[in-house]
Scaffold this active site. Structure first.
Site, PDB file in Angstrom:
ATOM      1  N   LYS A  22      17.422  24.770   3.235  1.00  0.00           N
ATOM      2  CA  LYS A  22      18.367  23.642   3.314  1.00  0.00           C
ATOM      3  C   LYS A  22      19.557  23.887   2.398  1.00  0.00           C
ATOM      4  O   LYS A  22      20.712  23.727   2.797  1.00  0.00           O
ATOM      5  CB  LYS A  22      17.646  22.351   2.886  1.00  0.00           C
ATOM      6  CG  LYS A  22      18.578  21.197   2.570  1.00  0.00           C
ATOM      7  CD  LYS A  22      17.832  19.937   2.212  1.00  0.00           C
ATOM      8  CE  LYS A  22      17.549  19.757   0.739  1.00  0.00           C
ATOM      9  NZ  LYS A  22      18.698  19.382  -0.086  1.00  0.00           N
ATOM     10  N   ASN A  23      19.262  24.305   1.158  1.00  0.00           N
ATOM     11  CA  ASN A  23      20.346  24.421   0.171  1.00  0.00           C
ATOM     12  C   ASN A  23      21.250  25.629   0.430  1.00  0.00           C
ATOM     13  O   ASN A  23      22.331  25.717  -0.140  1.00  0.00           O
ATOM     14  CB  ASN A  23      19.773  24.475  -1.250  1.00  0.00           C
ATOM     15  CG  ASN A  23      19.183  23.132  -1.648  1.00  0.00           C
ATOM     16  OD1 ASN A  23      19.542  22.104  -1.084  1.00  0.00           O
ATOM     17  ND2 ASN A  23      18.253  23.136  -2.598  1.00  0.00           N
ATOM     18  N   CYS A 116      19.521  12.558  -4.065  1.00  0.00           N
ATOM     19  CA  CYS A 116      18.445  12.043  -4.917  1.00  0.00           C
ATOM     20  C   CYS A 116      18.988  11.558  -6.258  1.00  0.00           C
ATOM     21  O   CYS A 116      19.885  12.167  -6.827  1.00  0.00           O
ATOM     22  CB  CYS A 116      17.404  13.137  -5.154  1.00  0.00           C
ATOM     23  SG  CYS A 116      16.464  13.564  -3.688  1.00  0.00           S
ATOM     24  N   ARG A 121      24.453  13.094 -12.474  1.00  0.00           N
ATOM     25  CA  ARG A 121      25.023  14.004 -11.481  1.00  0.00           C
ATOM     26  C   ARG A 121      26.541  13.858 -11.321  1.00  0.00           C
ATOM     27  O   ARG A 121      27.053  13.577 -10.224  1.00  0.00           O
ATOM     28  CB  ARG A 121      24.324  13.841 -10.126  1.00  0.00           C
ATOM     29  CG  ARG A 121      22.823  14.001 -10.220  1.00  0.00           C
ATOM     30  CD  ARG A 121      22.158  14.115  -8.875  1.00  0.00           C
ATOM     31  NE  ARG A 121      22.153  15.470  -8.374  1.00  0.00           N
ATOM     32  CZ  ARG A 121      21.495  15.867  -7.287  1.00  0.00           C
ATOM     33  NH1 ARG A 121      20.803  15.011  -6.585  1.00  0.00           N
ATOM     34  NH2 ARG A 121      21.541  17.114  -6.893  1.00  0.00           N
ATOM     35  N   ASP A 305      13.978  22.262  -8.996  1.00  0.00           N
ATOM     36  CA  ASP A 305      13.451  21.736  -7.730  1.00  0.00           C
ATOM     37  C   ASP A 305      11.955  22.010  -7.554  1.00  0.00           C
ATOM     38  O   ASP A 305      11.291  21.339  -6.763  1.00  0.00           O
ATOM     39  CB  ASP A 305      14.190  22.379  -6.544  1.00  0.00           C
ATOM     40  CG  ASP A 305      15.534  21.707  -6.282  1.00  0.00           C
ATOM     41  OD1 ASP A 305      15.831  20.698  -6.943  1.00  0.00           O
ATOM     42  OD2 ASP A 305      16.270  22.208  -5.421  1.00  0.00           O
ATOM     43  N   ARG A 397      14.110  14.991   4.460  1.00  0.00           N
ATOM     44  CA  ARG A 397      15.451  15.519   4.159  1.00  0.00           C
ATOM     45  C   ARG A 397      15.374  17.011   3.867  1.00  0.00           C
ATOM     46  O   ARG A 397      16.361  17.724   4.018  1.00  0.00           O
ATOM     47  CB  ARG A 397      16.056  14.801   2.936  1.00  0.00           C
ATOM     48  CG  ARG A 397      16.583  13.411   3.265  1.00  0.00           C
ATOM     49  CD  ARG A 397      17.386  12.826   2.115  1.00  0.00           C
ATOM     50  NE  ARG A 397      18.062  13.876   1.412  1.00  0.00           N
ATOM     51  CZ  ARG A 397      18.007  14.086   0.098  1.00  0.00           C
ATOM     52  NH1 ARG A 397      17.311  13.277  -0.657  1.00  0.00           N
ATOM     53  NH2 ARG A 397      18.641  15.082  -0.447  1.00  0.00           N
TER      54      ARG A 397
END
Ligand code: UD1
Length: 416
Positions: A22-23, A116, A121, A305, A397
């Site tokens: 995904k990233n 999230c 952030r 993560d 997600r």
């Protein structure tokens, strides 16, 4: 609401092909608008965040379609440079469109991104880096307006190797006059993957994946094809699940070096691990030992993560493990839920001490965020009786067909 029902106590055995990352996919999807060309992407996972990125691309004027794990984008007709607030809120990576839009349209209008809630952030490093390339940025009323008539290559030192800021800078720099040198860049595999994609798009770029990246101008290429790398966090999650539940699992299509820090701790916990080219075999009897101290760090250190899922794997490990979280201020949100399974974890600021318990007992949990939710599934596999994880869609997600993948390995799990 997704309800994940798990009955713990089953071993995990078999082969698991790990999904695309995904990233890595999200910044590449943003990069696809850099030139009026077509991109064909392979191995793109089917996920809510990918759908959100495709909706942004269509809003900007692209054709963007996903069929199974193939994505086709035609970025000839980019007509908009603004992303509506609602689309921005769907995920964190929407912020990467800032650098891409600036390069393609000379302007980007967007609002702070969602994603999230792991801490503050901020995006100050992104904005300061883009300013150094010559962008003018105004922030008012929750809106960010970036403009650059003319971007000019520069030497930019990042004070912290922020993944997002490095990506935004790489994208914007493709339209700058002259070369840009990014020092103190993030070194994550997803950055190297973005560099590879930019190369196939005709960009002169070197050093992506190291702490110094040089980005030159782009020449026009009308068709680009690229295959997305395996998801190192999904691979880590399945490895943690097999380690904790016990089993013999082969992870295929992975790059073992990308999650070697996670494998290092699983080995220390007592797992037998064999890495080969593109595959990892993990054997565990489910009786793990504590691993001393784990500290999250920018790549190549231990990834933030993977912290919640490794924590979940160690809840029954004999002894004490200390986890120090250095990337996000609020990344222990899974802990109160794991305590409800009978775990013994003490939180003290940015540290969590896990004291291994004999048994966990299933109950109803609430997924707090993407990786926190995945951690609850891992813990549920080792708990007695039924665990139900109530999830607002966080887990989907980032994890593609995760219930089916775990079921294929022998887990008793279903998703309602
Ligand atoms: C981070 C992770 C990345 C992971 C992603 C998704 C790191 C270094 N980055 O990337 O591996 O895949 O989350 O969970 O582990 N920061 C600022 N100002 C900024 C940008 C960042 O202060 O402008 C701070 C953040 O608050 C955070 C840290 O830097 O404390 C990491 O940020 P960054 O790498 O940018 O985060 P992501 O790109 O989301």
């Amino acid at each position: 609401m997704d309800l994940w029902h798990i009955r713990g106590g089953r071993r995990l055995d078999g082969v698991c092909c790990v999904q695309g990352s995904k990233n890595a996919s999200l910044p590449i999807l943003a990069a696809s608008i850099l030139s009026p060309s077509e991109s064909e992407l392979h191995n793109v996972p089917r996920l809510r965040d990918i759908d959100a990125a495709l909706r942004i691309l269509r809003h900007l004027g692209c054709e963007a379609e996903q069929r199974d794990n193939e994505v086709y984008i035609n970025a000839n007709g980019v007509t908009h440079s603004a992303i509506p607030h609602k689309l921005m809120l769907e995920m964190r990576s929407s912020v990467i469109f800032m650098g891409a839009l600036l390069a393609r349209c000379g302007e980007a209008r967007l609002s702070p991104p969602g994603g999230c809630q792991l801490g503050k952030r901020p995006i100050d490093l992104h904005l300061s880096a883009l300013r150094q390339l010559g962008a003018e940025i105004e922030e008012s009323g929750g809106e960010i307006l970036c403009r650059a008539k003319h971007l000019k290559g520069a030497e930019i030192q990042l004070p912290f190797p922020s993944v997002g800021a490095t990506e935004n800078l790489m994208l914007a720099a493709t339209a700058a006059e002259g070369a840009t040198v990014i020092r103190g860049a993030a070194r994550e595999p997803e950055i190297a993957a973005l560099g590879d994609y930019l190369k196939t798009m005709g960009c002169k770029i070197s050093g992506a994946g190291t702490d110094t990246i040089t980005v030159g101008e782009m020449s026009y290429v009308n068709h680009t094809e690229h295959s997305i790398i395996a998801d190192r966090i999904v691979a880590s999650t399945i490895a943690c699940a097999a380690a904790a539940a016990g089993g013999d699992v082969e992870l295929r299509d992975v790059e073992p070096a990308h999650f070697s820090t996670v494998l290092h701790f699983l080995k220390q916990a007592g797992c037998d691990i064999m890495c080969q080219n593109r595959s990892v075999r993990l054997r565990s009897d489910g009786n793990l030992r504590a691993v001393g101290e784990i500290c999250t760090e920018p790549y190549p250190g231990f990834p933030t993560d993977a912290q919640p899922v490794l924590m979940a794997a160690l809840l029954k490990a004999r002894g004490r493990t200390l986890i120090r979280e250095t990337i996000f201020e609020n990344r222990f949100r899974q802990v109160p839920e794991l305590l409800r399974l009978g775990a013994d974890i003490e939180l003290c600021g940015q540290c969590a001490e896990i004291r291994g318990v004999e048994r966990l007992h299933g109950t109803v949990l609430n997924a707090t965020d993407l990786r926190g939710g995945a951690a609850m599934l891992v813990a549920g596999l080792t708990a007695e009786g039924q665990t139900t994880v109530c999830d607002d869609g966080h887990i989907r997600r980032g994890y593609e067909s995760f219930d089916a993948r775990l079921r294929a390995l022998g887990a008793d799990i279903c998703l309602d």
